[in-house]
Design an enzyme around this catalytic site. Structure first.
Site, PDB file in Angstrom:
ATOM      1  N   ASP A   1     -82.921 -69.855  32.720  1.00 44.86           N
ATOM      2  CA  ASP A   1     -81.641 -70.528  32.483  1.00 44.86           C
ATOM      3  C   ASP A   1     -81.284 -71.324  33.728  1.00 44.86           C
ATOM      4  O   ASP A   1     -80.814 -70.775  34.722  1.00 44.86           O
ATOM      5  CB  ASP A   1     -80.560 -69.494  32.181  1.00 44.86           C
ATOM      6  CG  ASP A   1     -79.243 -70.124  31.751  1.00 44.86           C
ATOM      7  OD1 ASP A   1     -79.102 -71.362  31.886  1.00 44.86           O
ATOM      8  OD2 ASP A   1     -78.351 -69.383  31.285  1.00 44.86           O
TER       9      ASP A   1
ATOM     10  N   HIS B   1     -73.721 -71.860  24.540  1.00 47.42           N
ATOM     11  CA  HIS B   1     -74.541 -71.962  25.741  1.00 47.42           C
ATOM     12  C   HIS B   1     -76.011 -71.880  25.338  1.00 47.42           C
ATOM     13  O   HIS B   1     -76.378 -71.103  24.453  1.00 47.42           O
ATOM     14  CB  HIS B   1     -74.222 -70.840  26.731  1.00 47.42           C
ATOM     15  CG  HIS B   1     -75.077 -70.880  27.969  1.00 47.42           C
ATOM     16  ND1 HIS B   1     -74.960 -71.875  28.915  1.00 47.42           N
ATOM     17  CD2 HIS B   1     -76.086 -70.072  28.395  1.00 47.42           C
ATOM     18  CE1 HIS B   1     -75.838 -71.657  29.879  1.00 47.42           C
ATOM     19  NE2 HIS B   1     -76.538 -70.572  29.581  1.00 47.42           N
TER      20      HIS B   1
ATOM     21  N   CYS C   1     -75.618 -77.327  30.204  1.00 46.21           N
ATOM     22  CA  CYS C   1     -76.681 -76.420  29.756  1.00 46.21           C
ATOM     23  C   CYS C   1     -77.612 -77.012  28.717  1.00 46.21           C
ATOM     24  O   CYS C   1     -78.836 -76.837  28.796  1.00 46.21           O
ATOM     25  CB  CYS C   1     -76.079 -75.114  29.244  1.00 46.21           C
ATOM     26  SG  CYS C   1     -75.118 -75.255  27.710  1.00 46.21           S
TER      27      CYS C   1
END
Length: 306
Positions: free
Chosen positions: A159, A144, A104
């Site tokens: 995302d 995250h 991420c």
């Protein structure tokens, strides 16, 4: 008389402070180091995009679909005890030029800088991944990264770094209605401090992650990235994770189990040998395997068999 003198002293002190403040404004401001610009030509070649370069919702949607289809989610280096650098130049070299993927902090850092380069209004956010975890695993660490993009007054969650359940379209925030994407249907629920993103599977809503409202400074991601790539309790240190969301299917590799989920909902699983893992990395995920990974893969399979 003493009271009068005290008032004069306070007045003089206030005037002195004000002169210092005024003088500070006259000083030249420190020069901020600009965020490294992305080579947009190289990035667009990497994901196969040749459309307009304007900050519109249509452009965001197309990039959001192409990115996870062409740049895999993977933490192979972490699994092989190699820490991850999230310096922009390191990310760009790895994900754009070396044909690798990332997790991420790498994906969403790159994607956020691409969007800013196109003129989008982007803020970095942070949250907790909930997908694949039960109540006994809570609370999850706040490690995250995601991005919030403002377009015409609306906030969108961008995302592209969420592995096998990554949304393949941006999600409109501040609404709770189901949102259909090319692969799955999602909804965003608001709590006091965060957005809770859920995915519908077989008629059941499952938690994906919680994303805090407040923007995050880059230095905070450094701390989160340290935990994700170095802490012995990080899932990436203990489990081989690779994923890619192609237009027709999602591919997810967890240790030596390959799951293929078609957009129609049909799913199949395969148990892989060491040689199969290397071939799968090359053929499905577009990652050229390093021969030095073989030993780690072999130990992982042996351990899984007890």
């Amino acid at each position: 008389m003493n009271s009068y003198r005290s008032v004069i002293d306070k007045t003089d002190h206030s005037a002195s402070l004000q002169r210092q403040i005024d003088a500070s404004w006259a000083k030249p401001l420190p020069v901020l180091v600009p965020v490294q610009e992305v080579d947009l030509d190289a990035y667009f070649a990497r994901i196969g995009y040749d459309g307009p370069r304007t900050p519109t919702l249509d452009v965001l949607k197309e990039l959001h679909a192409l990115h996870p289809a062409n740049i895999p989610f993977e933490a192979i280096d972490v699994f092989n005890d190699k820490p991850i650098s999230i310096a922009p130049d390191k990310i760009d070299q790895k994900l754009i030029h070396d044909g690798r993927g990332g997790y991420c902090f790498e994906h969403n850092s790159l994607f956020g800088r691409v969007l800013r380069g196109l003129g989008f209004d982007v803020e970095g956010l942070a949250g907790r991944v909930l997908w694949g975890y039960g109540e006994a695993d809570m609370p999850r660490p706040r490690c995250h990264m995601a991005n919030r993009v403002m377009i015409d007054g609306d906030a969108w969650l961008a995302d592209v770094g969420l592995g096998g359940c990554v949304p393949t379209a941006p999600l409109l925030l501040d609404v709770s209605i189901p949102q259909v994407t090319p692969h799955d249907t999602y909804r965003v629920l608001r709590s006091e401090h965060s957005y809770r993103v859920e995915l519908e599977r077989d008629g059941v809503w499952k938690a994906v992650h919680e994303i805090d409202y407040a923007p995050v400074a880059d230095i905070d991601y450094e701390v989160m990235n340290w935990y994700a790539s170095d802490h012995p309790e990080s899932g990436f240190c203990k489990t081989l994770m690779v994923a890619r969301s192609a237009p027709f299917a999602r591919f997810t590799l967890l240790n030596n189990r390959l799951t293929i989920r078609l957009v129609s909902g049909e799913e199949e699983q395969h148990t892989l040998s060491v040689g199969d893992i290397s071939q799968t990395l090359r053929d499905i995920f577009g990652i050229e395997p390093d021969p030095r990974w073989q030993g780690t893969f072999a130990r992982m399979i042996k351990h899984s068999h007890g």
